[in-house]
Write an enzyme that holds these catalytic residues in place. Structure first.
Site, PDB file in Angstrom:
ATOM      1  N   LYS A  59       0.853  -1.203   0.000  1.00 49.60           N
ATOM      2  CA  LYS A  59       0.000   0.000   0.000  1.00 49.60           C
ATOM      3  C   LYS A  59       0.876   1.236   0.000  1.00 49.60           C
ATOM      4  CE  LYS A  59       0.814   1.129   4.567  1.00 49.60           C
ATOM      5  NZ  LYS A  59       1.661   2.202   5.026  1.00 49.60           N
ATOM      6  N   ASP A  82      -2.937  -1.775  10.413  1.00 55.04           N
ATOM      7  CA  ASP A  82      -3.076  -1.714   8.950  1.00 55.04           C
ATOM      8  C   ASP A  82      -3.682  -2.991   8.356  1.00 55.04           C
ATOM      9  OD1 ASP A  82      -2.042   0.797   8.755  1.00 55.04           O
ATOM     10  OD2 ASP A  82      -0.061   0.188   8.068  1.00 55.04           O
TER      11      ASP A  82
HETATM   12  P1  ATP Z   1       3.694  -0.207   8.217  1.00 54.80           P
HETATM   13  O1  ATP Z   1       3.644   0.827   7.145  1.00 54.80           O
HETATM   14  O2  ATP Z   1       2.360  -0.843   8.514  1.00 54.80           O
HETATM   15  O3  ATP Z   1       4.442   0.195   9.456  1.00 54.80           O
HETATM   16  P2  ATP Z   1       5.932  -1.554   7.101  1.00 54.80           P
HETATM   17  O4  ATP Z   1       5.847  -1.753   5.626  1.00 54.80           O
HETATM   18  O5  ATP Z   1       6.759  -0.380   7.544  1.00 54.80           O
HETATM   19  O6  ATP Z   1       4.471  -1.444   7.641  1.00 54.80           O
HETATM   20  P3  ATP Z   1       6.431  -4.369   7.390  1.00 54.80           P
HETATM   21  O7  ATP Z   1       7.184  -4.624   6.122  1.00 54.80           O
HETATM   22  O8  ATP Z   1       5.057  -4.861   7.468  1.00 54.80           O
HETATM   23  O9  ATP Z   1       6.484  -2.807   7.785  1.00 54.80           O
HETATM   24  O10 ATP Z   1       7.345  -4.967   8.597  1.00 54.80           O
HETATM   25  C1  ATP Z   1       7.359  -4.429   9.874  1.00 54.80           C
HETATM   26  C2  ATP Z   1       8.071  -5.377  10.845  1.00 54.80           C
HETATM   27  O11 ATP Z   1       7.361  -6.607  10.938  1.00 54.80           O
HETATM   28  C3  ATP Z   1       9.490  -5.717  10.450  1.00 54.80           C
HETATM   29  O12 ATP Z   1      10.294  -5.511  11.598  1.00 54.80           O
HETATM   30  C4  ATP Z   1       9.467  -7.190  10.101  1.00 54.80           C
HETATM   31  O13 ATP Z   1      10.629  -7.885  10.497  1.00 54.80           O
HETATM   32  C5  ATP Z   1       8.251  -7.717  10.853  1.00 54.80           C
HETATM   33  N1  ATP Z   1       7.516  -8.782  10.117  1.00 54.80           N
HETATM   34  C6  ATP Z   1       6.931  -9.838  10.667  1.00 54.80           C
HETATM   35  N2  ATP Z   1       6.316 -10.598   9.737  1.00 54.80           N
HETATM   36  C7  ATP Z   1       6.493  -9.997   8.552  1.00 54.80           C
HETATM   37  C8  ATP Z   1       6.073 -10.301   7.230  1.00 54.80           C
HETATM   38  N3  ATP Z   1       5.355 -11.390   6.935  1.00 54.80           N
HETATM   39  N4  ATP Z   1       6.416  -9.430   6.266  1.00 54.80           N
HETATM   40  C9  ATP Z   1       7.133  -8.317   6.563  1.00 54.80           C
HETATM   41  N5  ATP Z   1       7.562  -7.998   7.793  1.00 54.80           N
HETATM   42  C10 ATP Z   1       7.243  -8.827   8.801  1.00 54.80           C
END
Ligand code: ATP
Length: 285
Positions: A13, A139
């Site tokens: 997203k 989210d």
């Molecule tokens: P947001 O914008 O909701 O904060 P993001 O894109 O910044 O999301 P994600 O990529 O979802 O963050 O990952 C956040 C944390 O979750 C990371 O520290 C990661 O190690 C952990 N994590 C656990 N499971 C997953 C997964 N299936 N995919 C990605 N990250 C994961």
């Protein structure tokens, strides 16, 4: 024995707008946001297991493979909710950069919830699925619907938007570590107006008034520490983007383009600068 393998894709997203409206006594922030799913995707493969355990393999960007994986948590919470006592093997191919403001983990978790519920002969109601999703992360509910939406509450109240204009997105993820918790901790509500003007009003007046909608309150925190955020925004604008902004808590920055041709030539222009990972995406449909 019949082994059936299910494969599916889960979108990232971008936050077109993210306005923090208040801080709750429990520390969570209330916000209004426009979230749009884009076709930069992870790939998931699930297979039933005879033994009662949840196993996770992953390829691509590195993620934990234990109980802290959001996919693991989604399976566990669904099984606990419906009283299923089965095993499952999940292969995650991570193509969405991790901890990048692109919601990859939340998307994987929502897709698993939807898939498990579809496979269940006694599926739970959408409202219950939404509740499970919100417990995993703010989210996650958005990804149950995967439509351009206005999110409110802590991000978990979702109102799909009709007629979101078609854009192409160039997403740039610079090689810096930004934790969502750190960004929120450093965010000072008093620095921004704590009331959001009605997004719907703006959209109703002119759905292409994208420059009036683009705003991210968290950008001030991340870009104060990482000037590359501003550099990327400026370069995206120089290449003809309709607007450019950081997504979520960053560090990914994206530009919106009115045609695929413009987006492609922007990508070609930006490539030699090595700003980070570069992706061309369009709205997920
Ligand atoms: P947001 O914008 O909701 O904060 P993001 O894109 O910044 O999301 P994600 O990529 O979802 O963050 O990952 C956040 C944390 O979750 C990371 O520290 C990661 O190690 C952990 N994590 C656990 N499971 C997953 C997964 N299936 N995919 C990605 N990250 C994961």
């Amino acid at each position: 024995m019949q082994i059936s393998i299910l494969q599916f894709q889960t979108p990232a997203k971008v936050n077109i707008r993210l306005k923090i409206t208040s801080r709750r006594p429990d520390g969570f922030h209330e916000l209004t946001s426009i979230m749009v799913p884009v076709d930069l995707t992870d790939y998931l493969e699930i297979r039933p297991l005879d033994e009662n355990r949840i196993e996770i393999f992953s390829e691509g960007y590195n993620v934990p493979k234990d109980e802290s994986n959001l996919v693991y948590r989604a399976v566990r919470s669904y099984y606990d909710k419906v009283g299923i006592d089965k095993g499952i093997s999940i292969k995650l191919t991570k193509k969405i950069p991790v901890a990048a403001g692109l919601g990859g983990g939340s998307s994987d978790a929502a897709a698993i919830l939807l898939m498990l519920n579809r496979m269940n002969s006694k599926p739970i109601a959408n409202r219950e699925l939404h509740q499970l999703a919100a417990q995993i992360g703010a989210d996650v509910p958005f990804f149950l619907y995967c439509k351009p939406s206005i999110a409110s509450g802590i991000g978990d109240v979702i109102k799909p938007l009709k007629d979101w204009p078609k854009f192409w997105y160039i997403i740039v993820t610079p090689p810096i570590n930004v934790s969502t918790a750190w960004v929120y901790k450093n965010y000072r509500l008093e620095l921004t107006r704590n009331k959001d003007i009605s997004i719907l009003n703006i959209l109703e007046q002119d759905s292409f008034a994208i420059s009036r909608i683009l705003e991210n309150d968290l950008e001030q925190v991340t870009s104060a520490h990482f000037p590359i955020i501003e550099t990327i925004k400026r370069m995206l604008m120089d290449t003809g983007a309709e607007g450019a902004i950081m997504s979520g808590s960053g560090p990914s920055v994206f530009g919106l383009f009115s045609s695929e041709r413009k987006a492609r030539s922007a990508k070609d222009y930006l490539l030699p600068y090595q700003l980070g990972e570069l992706f061309l995406a369009k709205s997920w449909e």
